[in-house]
Motif scaffolding. Structure first.
Motif, mmCIF file in Angstrom:
data_model
loop_
_atom_site.group_PDB
_atom_site.id
_atom_site.type_symbol
_atom_site.label_atom_id
_atom_site.label_comp_id
_atom_site.label_asym_id
_atom_site.label_seq_id
_atom_site.Cartn_x
_atom_site.Cartn_y
_atom_site.Cartn_z
ATOM 1 N N LEU A 76 0.821 -1.214 0.000
ATOM 2 C CA LEU A 76 0.000 0.000 0.000
ATOM 3 C C LEU A 76 0.851 1.259 0.000
ATOM 4 C CD1 LEU A 76 -2.866 -0.957 2.492
ATOM 5 C CD2 LEU A 76 -2.971 -0.852 0.001
ATOM 6 N N ASP A 77 2.031 1.182 0.584
ATOM 7 C CA ASP A 77 2.914 2.347 0.625
ATOM 8 C C ASP A 77 3.557 2.635 -0.727
ATOM 9 O OD1 ASP A 77 2.423 2.887 3.248
ATOM 10 O OD2 ASP A 77 4.108 1.700 4.008
ATOM 11 N N SER A 78 3.446 1.701 -1.652
ATOM 12 C CA SER A 78 4.066 1.877 -2.958
ATOM 13 C C SER A 78 3.078 2.508 -3.942
ATOM 14 C CB SER A 78 4.524 0.517 -3.511
ATOM 15 O OG SER A 78 3.407 -0.319 -3.759
ATOM 16 N N LYS A 79 3.601 2.941 -5.081
ATOM 17 C CA LYS A 79 2.765 3.522 -6.130
ATOM 18 C C LYS A 79 1.811 2.470 -6.694
ATOM 19 C CE LYS A 79 3.015 6.095 -10.470
ATOM 20 N NZ LYS A 79 3.923 6.683 -11.506
ATOM 21 N N GLU A 80 2.288 1.246 -6.792
ATOM 22 C CA GLU A 80 1.443 0.160 -7.303
ATOM 23 C C GLU A 80 0.223 -0.047 -6.395
ATOM 24 O OE1 GLU A 80 1.720 -4.692 -8.050
ATOM 25 O OE2 GLU A 80 3.460 -3.546 -7.378
ATOM 26 N N GLY A 81 0.450 0.021 -5.064
ATOM 27 C CA GLY A 81 -0.661 -0.143 -4.127
ATOM 28 C C GLY A 81 -1.675 0.977 -4.237
ATOM 29 N N SER A 82 -1.216 2.192 -4.400
ATOM 30 C CA SER A 82 -2.128 3.332 -4.539
ATOM 31 C C SER A 82 -2.986 3.192 -5.783
ATOM 32 C CB SER A 82 -1.327 4.636 -4.590
ATOM 33 O OG SER A 82 -0.586 4.810 -3.404
ATOM 34 N N ASN A 83 -2.376 2.762 -6.875
ATOM 35 C CA ASN A 83 -3.139 2.569 -8.116
ATOM 36 C C ASN A 83 -4.180 1.466 -7.976
ATOM 37 O OD1 ASN A 83 -1.645 4.560 -9.381
ATOM 38 N ND2 ASN A 83 -0.160 3.124 -10.258
ATOM 39 N N GLU A 84 -3.823 0.419 -7.238
ATOM 40 C CA GLU A 84 -4.753 -0.695 -7.043
ATOM 41 C C GLU A 84 -5.969 -0.242 -6.233
ATOM 42 O OE1 GLU A 84 -6.152 -4.677 -7.313
ATOM 43 O OE2 GLU A 84 -4.678 -3.486 -8.426
ATOM 44 N N ILE A 85 -5.729 0.534 -5.170
ATOM 45 C CA ILE A 85 -6.838 1.050 -4.356
ATOM 46 C C ILE A 85 -7.737 1.967 -5.183
ATOM 47 C CG2 ILE A 85 -7.403 2.535 -2.398
ATOM 48 C CD1 ILE A 85 -4.910 1.481 -1.017
ATOM 49 N N TYR A 86 -7.131 2.809 -6.012
ATOM 50 C CA TYR A 86 -7.896 3.716 -6.865
ATOM 51 C C TYR A 86 -8.765 2.924 -7.846
ATOM 52 C CZ TYR A 86 -8.866 7.516 -10.141
ATOM 53 O OH TYR A 86 -9.482 8.431 -10.943
ATOM 54 N N ILE A 88 -9.936 -0.196 -7.478
ATOM 55 C CA ILE A 88 -11.022 -0.861 -6.758
ATOM 56 C C ILE A 88 -12.126 0.124 -6.394
ATOM 57 C CG2 ILE A 88 -11.595 -2.058 -4.613
ATOM 58 C CD1 ILE A 88 -8.822 -3.326 -4.695
ATOM 59 N N ALA A 89 -11.734 1.324 -5.959
ATOM 60 C CA ALA A 89 -12.724 2.341 -5.589
ATOM 61 C C ALA A 89 -13.558 2.757 -6.793
ATOM 62 C CB ALA A 89 -12.021 3.550 -4.975
ATOM 63 N N ASN A 90 -12.913 2.904 -7.949
ATOM 64 C CA ASN A 90 -13.655 3.278 -9.160
ATOM 65 C C ASN A 90 -14.633 2.182 -9.576
ATOM 66 O OD1 ASN A 90 -12.648 5.805 -9.557
ATOM 67 N ND2 ASN A 90 -11.042 5.203 -10.985
ATOM 68 N N ALA A 91 -14.196 0.926 -9.503
ATOM 69 C CA ALA A 91 -15.073 -0.185 -9.883
ATOM 70 C C ALA A 91 -16.285 -0.263 -8.961
ATOM 71 C CB ALA A 91 -14.290 -1.500 -9.847
ATOM 72 N N ARG A 92 -16.065 -0.056 -7.675
ATOM 73 C CA ARG A 92 -17.176 -0.093 -6.719
ATOM 74 C C ARG A 92 -18.150 1.048 -6.969
ATOM 75 N NH1 ARG A 92 -15.454 -0.860 -0.610
ATOM 76 N NH2 ARG A 92 -14.790 -2.830 -1.561
ATOM 77 N N GLU A 93 -17.642 2.205 -7.295
ATOM 78 C CA GLU A 93 -18.508 3.357 -7.567
ATOM 79 C C GLU A 93 -19.339 3.119 -8.823
ATOM 80 O OE1 GLU A 93 -20.292 7.120 -7.314
ATOM 81 O OE2 GLU A 93 -19.257 5.830 -5.860
ATOM 82 N N ARG A 94 -18.730 2.497 -9.851
ATOM 83 C CA ARG A 94 -19.495 2.205 -11.077
ATOM 84 C C ARG A 94 -20.625 1.220 -10.804
ATOM 85 N NH1 ARG A 94 -14.305 2.275 -13.458
ATOM 86 N NH2 ARG A 94 -14.157 0.008 -13.317
ATOM 87 N N ARG A 95 -20.349 0.183 -9.979
ATOM 88 C CA ARG A 95 -21.396 -0.769 -9.647
ATOM 89 C C ARG A 95 -22.530 -0.100 -8.881
ATOM 90 N NH1 ARG A 95 -16.932 -4.287 -8.622
ATOM 91 N NH2 ARG A 95 -17.067 -3.844 -6.386
ATOM 92 N N ARG A 96 -22.175 0.818 -7.976
ATOM 93 C CA ARG A 96 -23.208 1.517 -7.214
ATOM 94 C C ARG A 96 -24.086 2.360 -8.124
ATOM 95 N NH1 ARG A 96 -24.538 6.183 -5.389
ATOM 96 N NH2 ARG A 96 -22.761 7.187 -6.388
ATOM 97 N N ARG A 97 -23.474 3.032 -9.092
ATOM 98 C CA ARG A 97 -24.246 3.848 -10.027
ATOM 99 C C ARG A 97 -25.166 2.990 -10.875
ATOM 100 N NH1 ARG A 97 -19.557 8.002 -12.288
ATOM 101 N NH2 ARG A 97 -19.287 9.199 -10.343
#
Length: 214
Positions: A76-86, A88-97
């Motif tokens: 999570l402290d790496s750039k790869e972890g930040s991109n992965e969290i971003y 997942i958050a986008n995918a969850r938001e699309r499903r909610r919409r």
């Protein structure tokens, strides 16, 4: 058996289920656990071994969790972890919409309606047709409703004894009992009387649209 077929589905179930449990207790008795003060040496040794194995297993799980969290935090402290969290958050938001925004159904003419009150009226008309066979749109094919294929005839017929008999045959043996504490073997031992009783119960439930409480 015929004396417990009177009343509604809830009364029927309570009457026979309590009778089965009472007869089982009178015939088979009630299992009583062994007192801890009368355990054999072998039982005491097995219990101690089980507790020891359980403690070791808990330690192993805790150690594995610590290692997994350590790896996760580093990622999570790496750039790869930040991109992965971003991502997942986008995918969850699309499903909610998708769930919140897409609400539509077809009317009698096959046109799409999106207003909530019109959709509710459409559903009311359809279910009135489904269960009663009358009301708005009662002459139309259920497949023309734009809400999938419905087998409406299943709601208007009686359950047969052969269907109940077949369901009992398919049920597995030596399974854990449910909240009613009645094993499937008990129903099989009742034979044709049990089949007739269960068929009557199922049909009363269908007619009343109400399941027994238990």
């Amino acid at each position: 058996m015929d004396t417990v077929t009177h009343g509604d589905a809830n009364q029927m179930w309570n009457s026979l289920a309590s009778t089965i449990r009472d007869v089982a207790k009178e015939t088979l008795g009630v299992a009583v656990g062994t007192s801890s003060g009368h355990k054999s040496d072998r039982e005491s040794w097995a219990e101690e071994r089980y507790k020891e194995a359980n403690r070791e297993a808990k330690k192993a799980v805790a150690c594995a969790k610590d290692k997994a969290y350590e790896v996760l935090y580093r990622k999570l402290d790496s750039k790869e972890g930040s991109n992965e969290i971003y991502r997942i958050a986008n995918a969850r938001e699309r499903r909610r919409r998708d769930i919140d925004n897409i609400k539509f159904i077809k009317d009698e003419a096959g046109l799409t309606i999106v207003k909530e009150d019109e959709i509710r009226k459409r559903w009311e008309g359809y279910f009135q047709y489904l269960f009663v066979g009358e009301g708005p749109g009662s002459q139309e094919d259920p497949q023309d409703l734009g809400i999938g294929q419905f087998q409406n005839n299943n709601f208007c017929r009686r359950i047969s004894q052969e269907e109940v008999r077949s369901a009992l045959r398919k049920m597995g043996r030596n399974k854990a009992v449910g909240p009613d504490q009645i094993q499937i073997e008990a129903w099989r031992c009742l034979g044709e009387d049990g089949v007739r009783w269960l068929t009557c119960l199922c049909n009363k439930t269908l007619r009343s649209y109400k399941m027994p409480t238990e």
